[in-house]
Design a protein around this motif. Structure first.
Motif, PDB file in Angstrom:
ATOM      1  N   SER A   1       0.830  -1.203   0.000  1.00 34.65           N
ATOM      2  CA  SER A   1       0.000   0.000   0.000  1.00 34.65           C
ATOM      3  C   SER A   1       0.868   1.258   0.000  1.00 34.65           C
ATOM      4  N   LEU A   2       0.369   2.289  -0.664  1.00 31.17           N
ATOM      5  CA  LEU A   2       1.018   3.591  -0.701  1.00 31.17           C
ATOM      6  C   LEU A   2       0.273   4.512   0.249  1.00 31.17           C
ATOM      7  N   VAL A   3       0.967   5.042   1.248  1.00 33.03           N
ATOM      8  CA  VAL A   3       0.350   5.906   2.254  1.00 33.03           C
ATOM      9  C   VAL A   3       0.662   7.363   1.936  1.00 33.03           C
ATOM     10  N   SER A   4      -0.380   8.197   1.956  1.00 34.70           N
ATOM     11  CA  SER A   4      -0.251   9.621   1.678  1.00 34.70           C
ATOM     12  C   SER A   4      -0.741  10.385   2.897  1.00 34.70           C
ATOM     13  N   LEU A   5       0.194  11.017   3.620  1.00 32.05           N
ATOM     14  CA  LEU A   5      -0.142  11.795   4.806  1.00 32.05           C
ATOM     15  C   LEU A   5      -0.133  13.264   4.400  1.00 32.05           C
ATOM     16  N   GLN A   6      -1.305  13.883   4.387  1.00 30.65           N
ATOM     17  CA  GLN A   6      -1.466  15.225   3.827  1.00 30.65           C
ATOM     18  C   GLN A   6      -1.693  16.242   4.933  1.00 30.65           C
ATOM     19  N   HIS A   7      -0.910  17.334   4.880  1.00 30.61           N
ATOM     20  CA  HIS A   7      -0.970  18.374   5.895  1.00 30.61           C
ATOM     21  C   HIS A   7      -1.427  19.687   5.250  1.00 30.61           C
ATOM     22  N   GLU A   8      -2.456  20.270   5.809  1.00 31.61           N
ATOM     23  CA  GLU A   8      -2.997  21.524   5.280  1.00 31.61           C
ATOM     24  C   GLU A   8      -3.437  22.380   6.461  1.00 31.61           C
ATOM     25  N   GLY A   9      -2.514  23.161   6.984  1.00 29.78           N
ATOM     26  CA  GLY A   9      -2.832  23.957   8.155  1.00 29.78           C
ATOM     27  C   GLY A   9      -3.085  23.047   9.338  1.00 29.78           C
ATOM     28  N   CYS A  10      -4.206  23.266  10.028  1.00 30.89           N
ATOM     29  CA  CYS A  10      -4.581  22.425  11.166  1.00 30.89           C
ATOM     30  C   CYS A  10      -4.963  21.029  10.703  1.00 30.89           C
ATOM     31  N   VAL A  11      -5.288  20.890   9.448  1.00 29.73           N
ATOM     32  CA  VAL A  11      -5.840  19.639   8.947  1.00 29.73           C
ATOM     33  C   VAL A  11      -4.737  18.647   8.577  1.00 29.73           C
ATOM     34  N   THR A  12      -4.872  17.441   9.064  1.00 26.98           N
ATOM     35  CA  THR A  12      -4.000  16.342   8.647  1.00 26.98           C
ATOM     36  C   THR A  12      -4.886  15.152   8.323  1.00 26.98           C
ATOM     37  N   GLU A  13      -4.610  14.526   7.201  1.00 29.97           N
ATOM     38  CA  GLU A  13      -5.421  13.394   6.767  1.00 29.97           C
ATOM     39  C   GLU A  13      -4.506  12.308   6.224  1.00 29.97           C
ATOM     40  N   ARG A  14      -4.829  11.074   6.542  1.00 29.21           N
ATOM     41  CA  ARG A  14      -3.995   9.944   6.116  1.00 29.21           C
ATOM     42  C   ARG A  14      -4.798   9.047   5.187  1.00 29.21           C
ATOM     43  N   TRP A  15      -4.337   8.921   3.950  1.00 29.89           N
ATOM     44  CA  TRP A  15      -4.998   8.074   2.961  1.00 29.89           C
ATOM     45  C   TRP A  15      -4.107   6.872   2.656  1.00 29.89           C
ATOM     46  N   THR A  16      -4.706   5.719   2.557  1.00 25.87           N
ATOM     47  CA  THR A  16      -3.968   4.503   2.217  1.00 25.87           C
ATOM     48  C   THR A  16      -4.505   3.965   0.894  1.00 25.87           C
ATOM     49  N   PHE A  17      -3.649   3.902  -0.108  1.00 22.26           N
ATOM     50  CA  PHE A  17      -4.037   3.440  -1.439  1.00 22.26           C
ATOM     51  C   PHE A  17      -3.463   2.051  -1.702  1.00 22.26           C
ATOM     52  N   ALA A  18      -4.321   1.152  -2.165  1.00 24.02           N
ATOM     53  CA  ALA A  18      -3.847  -0.158  -2.605  1.00 24.02           C
ATOM     54  C   ALA A  18      -4.395  -0.363  -4.008  1.00 24.02           C
ATOM     55  N   SER A  19      -5.312  -1.309  -4.204  1.00 22.45           N
ATOM     56  CA  SER A  19      -5.903  -1.473  -5.526  1.00 22.45           C
ATOM     57  C   SER A  19      -6.885  -0.350  -5.804  1.00 22.45           C
ATOM     58  N   GLY A  20      -7.284   0.337  -4.758  1.00 24.64           N
ATOM     59  CA  GLY A  20      -8.162   1.496  -4.855  1.00 24.64           C
ATOM     60  C   GLY A  20      -8.025   2.229  -3.542  1.00 24.64           C
TER      61      GLY A  20
ATOM     62  N   GLY B   1     -11.718  23.219  14.361  1.00 24.25           N
ATOM     63  CA  GLY B   1     -12.886  23.265  15.222  1.00 24.25           C
ATOM     64  C   GLY B   1     -13.407  24.683  15.348  1.00 24.25           C
ATOM     65  N   ASN B   2     -14.257  24.926  16.311  1.00 24.76           N
ATOM     66  CA  ASN B   2     -14.804  26.259  16.523  1.00 24.76           C
ATOM     67  C   ASN B   2     -13.673  27.246  16.833  1.00 24.76           C
ATOM     68  N   ASN B   3     -13.782  28.439  16.255  1.00 26.76           N
ATOM     69  CA  ASN B   3     -12.787  29.492  16.464  1.00 26.76           C
ATOM     70  C   ASN B   3     -11.393  29.079  15.998  1.00 26.76           C
ATOM     71  N   GLY B   4     -11.325  28.143  15.056  1.00 26.01           N
ATOM     72  CA  GLY B   4     -10.043  27.777  14.487  1.00 26.01           C
ATOM     73  C   GLY B   4      -9.214  26.845  15.331  1.00 26.01           C
ATOM     74  N   ALA B   5      -9.782  26.305  16.413  1.00 24.49           N
ATOM     75  CA  ALA B   5      -9.018  25.398  17.277  1.00 24.49           C
ATOM     76  C   ALA B   5      -8.731  24.088  16.557  1.00 24.49           C
ATOM     77  N   CYS B   6      -7.537  23.545  16.745  1.00 26.39           N
ATOM     78  CA  CYS B   6      -7.188  22.258  16.157  1.00 26.39           C
ATOM     79  C   CYS B   6      -7.747  21.149  17.040  1.00 26.39           C
ATOM     80  N   LEU B   7      -8.510  20.272  16.475  1.00 29.63           N
ATOM     81  CA  LEU B   7      -9.154  19.208  17.233  1.00 29.63           C
ATOM     82  C   LEU B   7      -8.675  17.848  16.763  1.00 29.63           C
TER      83      LEU B   7
END
Length: 254
Positions: A207-226, A237-243
């Motif tokens: 699997s190919l792992v893509s860890l994406q960082h965009e400001g407070c946002v972090t998302e981890r996607w794992t790609f295999a056959s799809g 979160g509210n008032n820009g807090a990182c949750l």
């Protein structure tokens, strides 16, 4: 695929959530990481053909992504794919909303996410259209800054090559209520904003792992056959807090 980016697509949450589009700080051009051992390439995990991925999370929410090839979008032509996101819950990914937001929702979020296959082998977002939970429709066009590395990598070219911190500019445009969300014509106007981005690549077996960082946002996607898993890690979160996101929001392919 788990969905850990509670709001990279919060980017899409609404214009009020533009911070969701914010990338992780720093514009330094650090050299890409290279570890060729056991590398997994984008070609091994994604083919630009019509296909559908169904996901479920630990809270009983469901999401579907339908991928379709298109010839041209947002002023680019070539190997381009559009991922159409739909879900069955206001609280589900992408853009999991609060109970208060869901109580006044008039629609379920819907997204058309456009990716271009670049010459280095990576798949990068060049724009998207979406319907948010309030019923408003939006169009966003991504453009590379001339003095920065290419931004918004979703599927890295290889698990051995991570993108540096970079930045991009975007145009966001409010669309009419009856606008066609599959109209991916290039924008000539709209509100301009800038943000930063980084993608860290790695491998988990085949699997190919893509860890994406965009400001407070972090998302981890794992790609295999799809798309196999999408995991939201932190979000706005509210008032820009990182949750820290609820681990049960992780979307796994069924």
């Amino acid at each position: 695929m788990a969905i850990q980016k509670i709001t990279c697509f919060s980017v899409l949450l609404s214009v009020l959530s533009l911070t969701i589009l914010s990338g992780c700080g720093g514009g330094s051009m650090a050299p890409a990481q290279v570890n060729a051992q056991n590398a997994v390439t984008s070609a091994e995990v994604f083919s630009n053909i019509a296909q559908t991925w169904n996901f479920a999370d630990g809270l009983g929410h469901h999401m579907t992504i339908g991928a379709s090839p298109v010839a041209c979008a947002f002023g680019s032509c070539g190997d381009i794919t559009v991922w159409h996101y739909t879900k069955d819950s206001c609280a589900g990914y992408w853009n999991p909303h609060t109970p208060e937001q869901c109580a006044v929702a008039t629609s379920l979020d819907e997204l058309y996410f456009v990716l271009r296959h670049d010459g280095d082998g990576a798949w990068r977002c060049i724009g998207f259209t979406y319907l948010d939970y309030t019923g408003a429709k939006w169009k966003v066009q991504i453009s590379k800054r001339s003095n920065k590395a290419a931004p918004y990598t979703i599927i890295p070219a290889s698990s051995s090559i991570s993108d540096p911190n970079t930045a991009y500019d975007a145009l966001i445009q409010s669309l009419a209520f009856d606008a066609d969300l599959t109209d991916f014509s290039a924008q000539t106007g709209g509100t301009a904003f800038s943000t930063t981005w980084r993608t860290d690549a790695s491998a988990e077996g085949a699997s190919l792992v893509s860890l994406q960082h965009e400001g407070c946002v972090t998302e981890r996607w794992t790609f295999a056959s799809g798309l196999e898993k999408v995991v939201p890690v932190v979000g706005i979160g509210n008032n820009g807090a990182c949750l820290v996101m609820d681990a049960r929001l992780e979307m796994v392919r069924r």
